[in-house]
Every structure is written in structure tokens, then in C-alpha cells.
Design a protein around this motif. Structure first.
Motif, PDB file in Angstrom:
ATOM      1  N   SER A   9       0.863  -1.184   0.000  1.00 21.74           N
ATOM      2  CA  SER A   9       0.000   0.000   0.000  1.00 21.74           C
ATOM      3  C   SER A   9       0.888   1.220   0.000  1.00 21.74           C
ATOM      4  O   SER A   9       1.970   1.216   0.603  1.00 21.74           O
ATOM      5  CB  SER A   9      -0.926  -0.004   1.217  1.00 21.74           C
ATOM      6  N   LYS A  20      -4.687   6.916  -1.546  1.00 20.86           N
ATOM      7  CA  LYS A  20      -4.073   5.709  -0.998  1.00 20.86           C
ATOM      8  C   LYS A  20      -4.487   4.519  -1.844  1.00 20.86           C
ATOM      9  O   LYS A  20      -5.673   4.354  -2.148  1.00 20.86           O
ATOM     10  CB  LYS A  20      -4.500   5.486   0.448  1.00 20.86           C
ATOM     11  N   ALA A  22      -3.682   0.178  -2.734  1.00 24.69           N
ATOM     12  CA  ALA A  22      -3.082  -1.100  -2.367  1.00 24.69           C
ATOM     13  C   ALA A  22      -3.060  -1.966  -3.606  1.00 24.69           C
ATOM     14  O   ALA A  22      -4.114  -2.298  -4.166  1.00 24.69           O
ATOM     15  CB  ALA A  22      -3.875  -1.772  -1.262  1.00 24.69           C
TER      16      ALA A  22
END
Length: 314
Positions: A9, A20, A22
Motif C-alpha cells: 500500500s 491511498k 493497495a
């Protein structure tokens, strides 16, 4: 998860806002002169590793940076990985509250519209808070040692000085790494970064830390010189004291050795006042040697009680 597939991530700062994501590192398709061509390399970095690229059409920094290091345990540290160019800032393995002083939700809602380089300066400046706190703790410890040296001078104090010197070297190593990272941003992005207030704040933070460390290094050196001076003087005083006592009692020892012999014919054994005469002779010779040494000034401060007060250095 399949063997060899790495899930990671990361936080991506672009066009003044954070996201953000991942992803599997293997799923990110590398594109020339973008952060994607470095993400795989970054994901396996640890410790302090800094790299720079300054091509005609592209400048970038990437690597791994230790932002917390225990002064007592080498293994007790934390690092993060980063990539920085003019448009993008990528962060991996970060502690958001520690690095930004607010929560992840607040970070992702941040619309401050700073440049990527300015945001990076804020992060690095925040990571130096712990370094500065360690320097403050070191300052208190050094102050305590300075006064303990006056109270007693022994191997325990010397060990404390050596430990403090080692901790100062660790602090210096950490600040050197931050300084190098700061200088690399100047090298990569040129003088234009100097116009930012965040650049100025970072510059002042680095200069203050370096000033404190250099000042404490001088104090440690002065303390070690002082410790050597006190130890040398006290050692000389002890040697001189033992020498004086040896000289004072040498005649009595010699005469006692002579009259302690077991020869059959020793005329002094038949003297009626031999014992008294031997005692008087020993006392007289010892007193004569004492007067001689004192007249020469070789007794020093041995018999001066005032010079041996417990609160004095010598």
C-alpha cells in the motif's frame, strides 16, 4: 497470496491531493520517467538508502529513510520508502500521525495544493522531531554527568561519558542522513525550491540540529580532557603519598629488619636500654626525614586537610 507476489500500500501525492492505493507491485506497469519505474525497487529497500536521478528532462529522488532510531538498540528502528519528482510524491510504510501530525482521513482530505517537493519537506521536518527530542534528552544526561564528575571520579563516570559520546555519534549520524536528503533535493530541483517557506524551515531545523551536535561534541571533548586532568592529578597524588610513607618508615623498617636477625652473637641484645634506644633511634630518624621532606616542599598537600574537601575537584 501466490508466492513471489508482493502486496503493498502506498500514498500518492499528485496535483495537490493525496490518494491511498493497495496493489500488487507486479501489477504496476512501469512507465518511463514516472514513479512506476521505481516502485518495485522501493518496495524492497530498508535502512538509509538514497538515490538521485538528474536527467535533462527529469529529476527524481527515491530510496529508504530511517525516521526513528533507538539510541540503545540497533534493531529498534523504523523506516519508510519514498519517491519524489516535481509532480509526484510516493510514500510507503509510513506512520501518518507521526509524519503529518493528523489522521489518515485528514491526510486524504487535504487540499492544500502544495507542490510535491514542499510536501516532502514537511514530512522530513516532522520526522526530525524525534531526533531533536533525543538531542534534548542527551543534553539533560550530559548536564548530569558534568556535575557527577565533581562529586566522584571513577570508572563508572568514565563509562557514562563514553556512553554519552556514543549516543551523540548516533544522533550525528541521523542528522547527517537528513542533511544529505535535504541537499539532494537542492541538487535535483535547483534554486527554485529555496523560494518555499518549507525549504527555509527545513534548512533552519537542519542547521539547528548540526549546531547542537557540534556544540555537544566540544563539551564531550572538554569533559574527557577534564576527566583525564583530574584522574592524572589524583593518580600522581596517590603515588606521591605512597612514596612519602615509604620514605618515612624506611629507617624503622631497616632497623627492625636488622634487629630481627637470628645471629647468635648480636651485642645489642645484651644492652640494658637497647629496646628504648632502638625506639628512640627509629623515631628520630623518621622525624629527621619528615623535616627534610617538608623543608624541600615535597610533602605537597598531603597533610593539608583543607585541600581534601569532598566538594573540591582535587
Amino acid at each position: 497470496m501466490e508466492k513471489g507476489i508482493v502486496m503493498t500500500s502506498y500514498y500518492h501525492y499528485h496535483n495537490g491531493s493525496w490518494t491511498k492505493q493497495a496493489l500488487h507491485v507486479e501489477d504496476i506497469r512501469p512507465e518511463d520517467i514516472t514513479w512506476t519505474e521505481r516502485i518495485s525497487e522501493m518496495s524492497v529497500m530498508t535502512g538509509n538508502i538514497l538515490k538521485i536521478e538528474t536527467r535533462e528532462d527529469h529529476e527524481a529522488l527515491w530510496g529508504s529513510h530511517i525516521y526513528r532510531q533507538s539510541l540503545g538498540d540497533e534493531a529498534d528502528h523504523a523506516d519508510f520508502q519514498f519517491y519524489l519528482d516535481r509532480d509526484d510524491l510516493i510514500l510507503m510504510n509510513i506512520d501518518v500521525p507521526k509524519m503529518f501530525s493528523y489522521t489518515e482521513v485528514e491526510l486524504l482530505n487535504d487540499k492544500s495544493r502544495r507542490s510535491a517537493v514542499e510536501t516532502f519537506y514537511i514530512i522530513i521536518k516532522n520526522t526530525t522531531h524525534e531526533y531533536m527530542a533525543q538531542i534534548d534528552i542527551f543534553e539533560q544526561k550530559l548536564h548530569s554527568i558534568l556535575w557527577e564528575v565533581k562529586e566522584r571520579n571513577n570508572i563508572k563516570i568514565l563509562n557514562q561519558v563514553a556512553e554519552a559520546d556514543h549516543q551523540l555519534l548516533l544522533c550525528k549520524t541521523q542528522i547527517v542522513t537528513v542533511t544529505e536528503l535535504f541537499m539532494m533535493t537542492e541538487e535535483a530541483f535547483g534554486k527554485e525550491v529555496e523560494e518555499s517557506k518549507y525549504y527555509y524551515q527545513m534548512k533552519m531545523r537542519v542547521e539547528r540540529a548540526r549546531f547542537l551536535i557540534n556544540a555537544y561534541e566540544e563539551e564531550i571533548d572538554a569533559l574527557l580532557d577534564f576527566e583525564n586532568l583530574v584522574s592524572s592529578y589524583r593518580g600522581n597524588e596517590i603515588t606521591k603519598t605512597l612514596t612519602i610513607f615509604t620514605a618515612l618508615f624506611a629507617p624503622a623498617t631497616l632497623l627492625g629488619a636488622i634487629w630481627g636477625m637470628n645471629f647468635k652473637y648480636m651485642p645489642e641484645l645484651d644492652w640494658k636500654l637497647g629496646y628504648l634506644m632502638a625506639l628512640l633511634l627509629m623515631i628520630m630518624v623518621t622525624y629527621f626525614i619528615y623535616i627534610y621532606l617538608k623543608g624541600k616542599g615535597w610533602m605537597g598537600n598531603l597533610l593539608d586537610n583543607k585541600s581534601h574537601h569532598k566538594n573540591k575537584f582535587f
